[in-house]
Enzyme design. Structure first.
Site, short mmCIF file in Angstrom:
data_model
loop_
_atom_site.label_atom_id
_atom_site.label_comp_id
_atom_site.label_asym_id
_atom_site.label_seq_id
_atom_site.Cartn_x
_atom_site.Cartn_y
_atom_site.Cartn_z
N CYS A 1 0.93 -1.05 -0.02
CA CYS A 1 -0.04 0.10 -0.15
C CYS A 1 0.92 1.18 -0.13
CB CYS A 1 -0.92 -0.02 1.16
SG CYS A 1 -1.81 1.48 1.47
N CYS B 1 -5.16 6.37 -2.95
CA CYS B 1 -4.43 4.79 -3.08
C CYS B 1 -3.23 5.25 -3.79
CB CYS B 1 -5.52 4.05 -3.84
SG CYS B 1 -4.51 2.40 -3.95
#
Length: 270
Positions: free
Chosen positions: A78, A211
Site C-alpha cells: 500500500c 490509493c
C-alpha cells in the site's frame, strides 16, 4: 485491563492505525489478528481506519511490516500506508531517515523529510494495455498493472460522475482478475503533467480518498501509452496531490501526517 500504544496516521486521505509490534504483543494477546484488525477499524464503534500496519522485526531490512485492510485481509503493498510506516519507523527510532523495509511485495525503500516521504516501489509487472472485458450488458476496455497489488485503469472524461462504487465493484470481482480480484482506478488526464484519480479499493470495498499504488499504477499505464510525462502530479479524491516518478525506478512522493497517538483499550474490540 490492558493497553498498548498506537499511532493514527493519514496519507492523502487514507488513514491507518500503526503499532510497533517488534515484541509480538499483538500476536500474543490476539490469536486471530484478522479479527482484531476488523474490529479496531470499525468507524464510530472503535478507532476506525482504512487499515492497520504492524511494524515487526526483519532479518532482511530495517523492519518488516504486516499490512491489513479494514476487513482484516492482508495485502501485499500500500503506497499511502508505506509512507506512514516509514515516517512512523523514523519517529520511533527504529530507522534513520533513509530505510528499507520488508513487505510481501518485496523490499521497499523510503526517505523521510519531515512529513514528506518518498517511497521507491517494486518494479511494476503484468502490464497489459487496452484490452476488453465483458460485463453483463456491454464490453469495456481497460488496462492493468501490478504495482505491488493489482490495479485496473480506466480513462474517464467525467471523473466527478463516474460510478466508482457500482462499476468499481463489478470490475473488482470480475473473473478476468482471478480469485483475489483487483483494485480499480478511474483516471482523467488534465494535461501531460497532471491527472485526476478516483479509486475503488479492494479490501476496503468502496471508494477511498486516495490509493498510493493506484496513483503509481495510473502513472505507469499512462506513461506506457505516451499520454503523460514523468514526473506526474496526481490529484486524489481527498484533494492532495501525489507526485509519481517513472524512471528506471518508480517512486511515490507525498505527505504522511500524524493525527494522534493513544492507548488502545480492550473495550475498543467490543
Amino acid at each position: 485491563m490492558s493497553e498498548f500504544e498506537f499511532f493514527k496516521m493519514s496519507a492523502s486521505g487514507n488513514d491507518f492505525i500503526l503499532i510497533d509490534n517488534r515484541d509480538g504483543k499483538v500476536n500474543k494477546k490476539y490469536k486471530k489478528v484478522a479479527d482484531f484488525v476488523a474490529k479496531i477499524c470499525r468507524r464510530r464503534h472503535s478507532v476506525g481506519a482504512d487499515g492497520v500496519i504492524l511494524i515487526e522485526r526483519s532479518t532482511k531490512a530495517d523492519f518488516r511490516w504486516k499490512f491489513f485492510n479494514a476487513d482484516g485481509t492482508e495485502a501485499e503493498m500500500c503506497g499511502n500506508g508505506g509512507r506512514c510506516a516509514a515516517r512512523f519507523a523514523f519517529i520511533k527510532g527504529i530507522t534513520e531517515k533513509e530505510m528499507a523495509f520488508e513487505t510481501i511485495a518485496g523490499i521497499i525503500r523510503a526517505a523521510v523529510d519531515e512529513a514528506r516521504v518518498k517511497l521507491q516501489l517494486t518494479t511494476p509487472f503484468d502490464i497489459k494495455l487496452d484490452y476488453p472485458i465483458k460485463l453483463e450488458e456491454n464490453e469495456i476496455f481497460l488496462s492493468s498493472v501490478n504495482t505491488g497489488v493489482p490495479h485496473a485503469i480506466l480513462l474517464s472524461d467525467d471523473i466527478d460522475h463516474v460510478p466508482v462504487e457500482e462499476l468499481g465493484r463489478v470490475i473488482r470481482y470480475h473473473k478476468a482478475f482471478g480469485e483475489k480480484g483487483t483494485n480499480v482506478d478511474f483516471v482523467k488526464i488534465v494535461d501531460r503533467e497532471n491527472i485526476l484519480i478516483r479509486t475503488y479499493e479492494r479490501g476496503v470495498e468502496g471508494e477511498t480518498y486516495a490509493c498510493g499504488t493506484g496513483a503509481v499504477a495510473a502513472g505507469v499505464i499512462l506513461t506506457k501509452k505516451e499520454l503523460i510525462e514523468s514526473p506526474v502530479n496526481i490529484v486524489t479524491r481527498g484533494g492532495e496531490t501525489l507526485k509519481v516518478y517513472i524512471e528506471n525506478e518508480v517512486y511515490l512522493e507525498g505527505n504522511a501526517r500524524i493525527i494522534y497517538t493513544g492507548l488502545l483499550n480492550d473495550e475498543a474490540l467490543l
